[in-house]
Write a protein that holds these residues in place. Structure first.
Motif, PDB file in Angstrom:
ATOM      1  N   VAL A  78      -1.110  -0.158   5.568  1.00 25.80           N
ATOM      2  CA  VAL A  78      -1.671  -0.868   6.735  1.00 25.80           C
ATOM      3  C   VAL A  78      -1.124  -2.299   6.765  1.00 25.80           C
ATOM      4  O   VAL A  78      -0.749  -2.821   7.814  1.00 25.80           O
ATOM      5  N   ALA A  79      -1.028  -2.913   5.574  1.00 26.16           N
ATOM      6  CA  ALA A  79      -0.579  -4.315   5.497  1.00 26.16           C
ATOM      7  C   ALA A  79       0.866  -4.476   5.974  1.00 26.16           C
ATOM      8  O   ALA A  79       1.204  -5.490   6.587  1.00 26.16           O
ATOM      9  N   ARG A  80       1.710  -3.479   5.712  1.00 26.31           N
ATOM     10  CA  ARG A  80       3.128  -3.655   6.070  1.00 26.31           C
ATOM     11  C   ARG A  80       3.507  -2.950   7.370  1.00 26.31           C
ATOM     12  O   ARG A  80       4.652  -3.056   7.819  1.00 26.31           O
ATOM     13  N   GLY A  96      -3.826  -6.628   3.340  1.00 25.27           N
ATOM     14  CA  GLY A  96      -2.947  -7.248   2.342  1.00 25.27           C
ATOM     15  C   GLY A  96      -3.681  -8.117   1.337  1.00 25.27           C
ATOM     16  O   GLY A  96      -3.087  -8.549   0.348  1.00 25.27           O
ATOM     17  N   LYS A  97      -4.970  -8.381   1.612  1.00 25.55           N
ATOM     18  CA  LYS A  97      -5.735  -9.225   0.677  1.00 25.55           C
ATOM     19  C   LYS A  97      -6.795  -8.431  -0.074  1.00 25.55           C
ATOM     20  O   LYS A  97      -7.661  -9.012  -0.738  1.00 25.55           O
ATOM     21  N   ILE A  98      -6.753  -7.122   0.022  1.00 27.79           N
ATOM     22  CA  ILE A  98      -7.713  -6.294  -0.727  1.00 27.79           C
ATOM     23  C   ILE A  98      -7.248  -6.201  -2.182  1.00 27.79           C
ATOM     24  O   ILE A  98      -6.080  -5.911  -2.453  1.00 27.79           O
ATOM     25  N   GLY A  99      -8.161  -6.452  -3.096  1.00 26.10           N
ATOM     26  CA  GLY A  99      -7.917  -6.232  -4.526  1.00 26.10           C
ATOM     27  C   GLY A  99      -6.583  -6.766  -5.011  1.00 26.10           C
ATOM     28  O   GLY A  99      -6.168  -7.873  -4.671  1.00 26.10           O
ATOM     29  N   ASP A 100      -5.907  -5.945  -5.812  1.00 24.89           N
ATOM     30  CA  ASP A 100      -4.594  -6.313  -6.340  1.00 24.89           C
ATOM     31  C   ASP A 100      -3.559  -5.267  -5.875  1.00 24.89           C
ATOM     32  O   ASP A 100      -3.899  -4.331  -5.163  1.00 24.89           O
TER      33      ASP A 100
END
Ligand SMILES: Cc1cc2nc3c(=O)[nH]c(=O)nc-3n(C[C@H](O)[C@H](O)[C@H](O)COP(=O)(O)OP(=O)(O)OC[C@H]3O[C@@H](n4cnc5c(N)ncnc54)[C@H](O)[C@@H]3O)c2cc1C
Length: 270
Positions: A78-80, A96-100
């Protein structure tokens, strides 16, 4: 971890027969929550149904301004994704900011929403975007889906297949992450289309993610960061735990709302 049978169906029709032949089956997506729960002995399913090989289940597409995201799309995907990046970049940034990196490469949007952790990021986006949640049995509006902490309207063995939403004209997500896990201590997702505003909060509410309709009404009159200072949050039941007091979380919600509003309004946030 106790032994279990692993199934990897490639056609949705075969899921029902697999479920029928199992004593205590569970769907497996990224396994980021499910597998640790099994390792800790909190649950012991007899059968795991890894549905991520179903055709189209991880696809992301758009038609006109309607975006569809398959339940097995990972946070990294989803982030990319360029469709998400073009039509709803706030959602891509949230993912893109979920977890690691490890969590983002395995965890899925469907697993996150089905799990409905009170500090998860996606529930705020799903509510603020007014998304439709599609399952193998029906469609549900976001409003009808989240019922409380770790509780959803999903029936037993009902599989989320995709999410669909109309692209808002503008959107932003601001979260204050827990420094270790990245989960939201408070996260605010805001969508604006014409004069209509939708605001949803995660991480702070003791009943899980919720819409902040009072702030929506105020922002529809005056879309400015200062408006977040005017909303009365005293009636909300905010979490109080070792990570923060009720007052701290109330303040965080206000600050995250200011940041999201400022981002949409194109100003630096306080
Ligand atoms: C170290 C760590 C840090 C994290 N940080 C964050 C964070 O910052 N923000 C955040 O939002 N999340 C965070 N998470 C959660 C993570 O992003 C995953 O979304 C979450 O663990 C579940 O997704 P999954 O795909 O791994 O689901 P799984 O673990 O495979 O499944 C979770 C549950 O949902 C059910 N399920 C899965 N998919 C479906 C479906 N399509 N339909 C119906 N039921 C389904 C499963 O049966 C299971 O009960 C973190 C997790 C870890 C381990």
């Amino acid at each position: 971890m106790l032994p279990f049978n692993l199934h990897r169906p490639t056609a949705i029709d075969s899921i029902q027969s697999t479920l029928a032949g199992a004593t205590d089956p569970k769907f497996l997506a990224g396994g980021m929550t499910l597998l640790p729960s099994m390792k800790l002995g909190l649950i012991a399913p007899t059968d795991l149904i890894d549905f991520t090989a179903l055709p189209g289940i991880a696809e992301i597409s758009s038609k006109d301004r309607t975006v569809t995201i398959g339940a097995a799309a990972t946070h990294a995907a989803v982030a990319r994704d360029s469709t998400v990046g073009n039509l709803c970049p706030a959602l891509g940034r949230l993912a893109g900011k979920i977890g690691d990196r490890h969590v983002r490469n395995r965890g899925t949007i469907g697993g996150s929403v089905a799990n409905n952790d009170p500090a998860a990021d996606y529930p705020a986006a799903i509510l603020a975007l007014g998304a439709t949640i599609r399952t193998d049995k029906r469609e549900m509006a976001a409003e009808d889906f989240f019922l409380g902490i770790f509780e959803t309207a999903l029936e037993e063995h009902e599989l989320i297949t995709s999410f669909e939403f109309e692209t808002p004209e503008q959107a932003a997500y601001a979260k204050f992450p827990h420094p270790a896990s990245g989960y939201a201590l408070a996260g605010v997702f805001i969508c604006r289309t014409g004069s209509s505003v939708r605001v949803a909060v995660t991480g702070a509410g003791s009943e899980g993610a919720f819409r902040l309709t009072e702030l929506e009404a105020l922002l529809e009159e005056d879309f400015s960061a200062e408006t977040a200072d005017r909303v009365d949050l005293s009636s909300f039941d905010f979490f109080e735990d070792r990570n923060g007091s009720r007052a701290y979380r109330e303040n965080l919600v206000r600050v995250m709302a200011r940041r999201a509003i400022s981002e949409i309004a194109g100003k630096n946030a306080a």
